[in-house]
Design a protein around this motif. Sequence first.
Motif, PDB file in Angstrom:
ATOM      1  N   UNK A 183      26.958  -8.853 -20.627  1.00 40.65           N
ATOM      2  CA  UNK A 183      27.864  -9.951 -20.303  1.00 40.65           C
ATOM      3  C   UNK A 183      29.120  -9.436 -19.607  1.00 40.65           C
ATOM      4  N   UNK A 184      29.711  -8.391 -20.160  1.00 40.88           N
ATOM      5  CA  UNK A 184      30.924  -7.808 -19.586  1.00 40.88           C
ATOM      6  C   UNK A 184      30.634  -7.189 -18.221  1.00 40.88           C
ATOM      7  N   UNK A 185      29.523  -6.485 -18.118  1.00 39.19           N
ATOM      8  CA  UNK A 185      29.179  -5.753 -16.895  1.00 39.19           C
ATOM      9  C   UNK A 185      28.955  -6.702 -15.724  1.00 39.19           C
ATOM     10  N   UNK A 186      28.170  -7.747 -15.959  1.00 45.27           N
ATOM     11  CA  UNK A 186      27.871  -8.712 -14.897  1.00 45.27           C
ATOM     12  C   UNK A 186      29.128  -9.474 -14.507  1.00 45.27           C
ATOM     13  N   UNK A 187      29.912  -9.886 -15.502  1.00 45.59           N
ATOM     14  CA  UNK A 187      31.129 -10.637 -15.208  1.00 45.59           C
ATOM     15  C   UNK A 187      32.125  -9.785 -14.421  1.00 45.59           C
ATOM     16  N   UNK A 188      32.263  -8.521 -14.789  1.00 45.10           N
ATOM     17  CA  UNK A 188      33.236  -7.642 -14.117  1.00 45.10           C
ATOM     18  C   UNK A 188      32.876  -7.477 -12.645  1.00 45.10           C
ATOM     19  N   UNK A 189      31.616  -7.250 -12.346  1.00 45.55           N
ATOM     20  CA  UNK A 189      31.203  -7.065 -10.955  1.00 45.55           C
ATOM     21  C   UNK A 189      31.217  -8.379 -10.187  1.00 45.55           C
ATOM     22  N   UNK A 190      30.901  -9.476 -10.882  1.00 45.53           N
ATOM     23  CA  UNK A 190      30.977 -10.768 -10.218  1.00 45.53           C
ATOM     24  C   UNK A 190      32.400 -11.111  -9.819  1.00 45.53           C
ATOM     25  N   UNK A 242      21.415 -15.436 -14.577  1.00 47.29           N
ATOM     26  CA  UNK A 242      20.114 -14.763 -14.520  1.00 47.29           C
ATOM     27  C   UNK A 242      20.270 -13.249 -14.502  1.00 47.29           C
ATOM     28  N   UNK A 243      21.302 -12.760 -13.802  1.00 46.98           N
ATOM     29  CA  UNK A 243      21.535 -11.323 -13.740  1.00 46.98           C
ATOM     30  C   UNK A 243      21.859 -10.772 -15.125  1.00 46.98           C
ATOM     31  N   UNK A 244      22.675 -11.523 -15.879  1.00 43.40           N
ATOM     32  CA  UNK A 244      23.015 -11.089 -17.232  1.00 43.40           C
ATOM     33  C   UNK A 244      21.772 -11.027 -18.115  1.00 43.40           C
ATOM     34  N   UNK A 245      20.940 -12.058 -18.038  1.00 47.89           N
ATOM     35  CA  UNK A 245      19.717 -12.077 -18.846  1.00 47.89           C
ATOM     36  C   UNK A 245      18.755 -10.984 -18.413  1.00 47.89           C
ATOM     37  N   UNK A 246      18.668 -10.753 -17.094  1.00 45.24           N
ATOM     38  CA  UNK A 246      17.763  -9.726 -16.587  1.00 45.24           C
ATOM     39  C   UNK A 246      18.185  -8.339 -17.052  1.00 45.24           C
ATOM     40  N   UNK A 247      19.494  -8.062 -16.978  1.00 47.67           N
ATOM     41  CA  UNK A 247      19.984  -6.751 -17.416  1.00 47.67           C
ATOM     42  C   UNK A 247      19.810  -6.589 -18.919  1.00 47.67           C
ATOM     43  N   UNK A 248      20.017  -7.676 -19.647  1.00 48.23           N
ATOM     44  CA  UNK A 248      19.868  -7.631 -21.102  1.00 48.23           C
ATOM     45  C   UNK A 248      18.418  -7.403 -21.513  1.00 48.23           C
ATOM     46  N   UNK A 256      20.810   1.661 -18.328  1.00 47.37           N
ATOM     47  CA  UNK A 256      21.843   2.350 -17.575  1.00 47.37           C
ATOM     48  C   UNK A 256      21.425   2.625 -16.144  1.00 47.37           C
ATOM     49  N   UNK A 257      20.177   3.056 -15.957  1.00 49.86           N
ATOM     50  CA  UNK A 257      19.686   3.341 -14.603  1.00 49.86           C
ATOM     51  C   UNK A 257      19.594   2.060 -13.782  1.00 49.86           C
ATOM     52  N   UNK A 258      19.128   0.982 -14.402  1.00 46.48           N
ATOM     53  CA  UNK A 258      19.060  -0.298 -13.692  1.00 46.48           C
ATOM     54  C   UNK A 258      20.451  -0.774 -13.304  1.00 46.48           C
ATOM     55  N   UNK A 259      21.410  -0.641 -14.212  1.00 42.13           N
ATOM     56  CA  UNK A 259      22.787  -1.038 -13.923  1.00 42.13           C
ATOM     57  C   UNK A 259      23.366  -0.214 -12.776  1.00 42.13           C
ATOM     58  N   UNK A 260      23.057   1.073 -12.757  1.00 37.70           N
ATOM     59  CA  UNK A 260      23.528   1.939 -11.674  1.00 37.70           C
ATOM     60  C   UNK A 260      23.011   1.453 -10.325  1.00 37.70           C
ATOM     61  N   UNK A 261      21.726   1.131 -10.256  1.00 36.95           N
ATOM     62  CA  UNK A 261      21.122   0.714  -8.993  1.00 36.95           C
ATOM     63  C   UNK A 261      21.598  -0.674  -8.552  1.00 36.95           C
ATOM     64  N   UNK A 262      21.620  -1.633  -9.492  1.00 34.66           N
ATOM     65  CA  UNK A 262      21.943  -3.009  -9.125  1.00 34.66           C
ATOM     66  C   UNK A 262      23.432  -3.221  -8.890  1.00 34.66           C
ATOM     67  N   UNK A 263      24.260  -2.592  -9.716  1.00 41.33           N
ATOM     68  CA  UNK A 263      25.697  -2.853  -9.624  1.00 41.33           C
ATOM     69  C   UNK A 263      26.469  -1.706  -8.967  1.00 41.33           C
TER      70      UNK A 263
END
Length: 374
Positions: A183-190, A242-248, A256-263
């Motif tokens: 939630x924090x990660x997606x919101x921060x980048x958004x 959807x991004x938050x749910x997908x990352x979760x 962590x690897x997915x977060x690195x690539x997507x964000x």
Amino acid sequence: MTDPSVGVDREPVVRVSTLELFFDLVFVFTVTQLTAVLAGHPDWAGAGRVVVLLLMIWWMYDGYAWLTNTVAPTDHVRRGLLLLGMFGFLMIALAVPGAYAGSGWVFGVGYFLVNAIHSGLLLRASPAAMRQLAPLNLLSAALVLGGSIVTGPWRTGLWVAAIAVMAVSPYLHPLSEWNISSAHFVERHGLIVIIALGESVVAIGAGAAGLDLTPARLGVAGLGLVLSFLLWWLYFGGDDVRAEHALDSVPSMRRGRTALHAFGWAHVPLLLGVVVFAAGVKKAVVYAGGHLYPAYALLLAGGVAIFLLGDVLFRYFLCIGPRRYRLIGAFAVLATVPIGLVSTVGQVAAVALLLAAVITLEAHRAPNPAATAH
């Protein structure tokens, strides 16, 4: 990006704090500065320098996003250090226009300060983790600082080397134990994307400054606002949820690897697209009553195309939403460049229509939730 560490003592992470948002506002000032640089030097050399500067700045900023995802700025010491980090980013932003000239040393010192504060905050969380991260942090910061001291090709070479260290560092350590608060990660980048898009609106105002507000100029300004709105719609439009749910839903060992690539990686073209688009729309306002020079027409269309390609990459890594029409749209907007050579208003309107068509086609082809339920 500063590599997320293994073994960090983790704390509960809440939604993005107002202090983090304040930090982001300082960072996004660099977007304004990069836009001004590109608008003033709309050639391949200028574009190359903007890319180098953006990569260095973005990876260090994203290191802070990862850090505050784990180490919330909840006490006075952390807030004080974060404020000092803001000052480092302010130095970087102020130095951007002359980073390849006389103010290069300010850029290097500011970057070193930002890097040191990041390391200090992480050291406070976990001294053991810094034994792994410190050498790479020190190396990248030293390369940036060294590049700010020398001139000519040496400066570019050292800064590109620093980028290589930053880009490789996450792959030299496992990310499996990095606890991602989705939630924090997606919101921060958004938030950083929407603030950057807001800077494109500022660019419209900068382009109109000191000029007569003719009907043509008002029309291009209005269409420029529509373009910024459509880019917002394409990135968000419910996809942040959807991004938050997908990352979760990604297993913690791979999150962590997915977060690195997507964000991390995918957001580079997203932000670069905003910078290029903002430079193009700024010049479109200036030449609203006539036509655009080839470089400016390419900036306008190219910025939108780069943004769309970054969005496709972002969605690919998270496996969310439609991508086909956005990919087609990225190449279709480039076909509007010849229109801009004849009519500025015509090109801006054509790009807006193409983006609206992408959104409409995606909505038309989207599955019906009611039908799916049956």
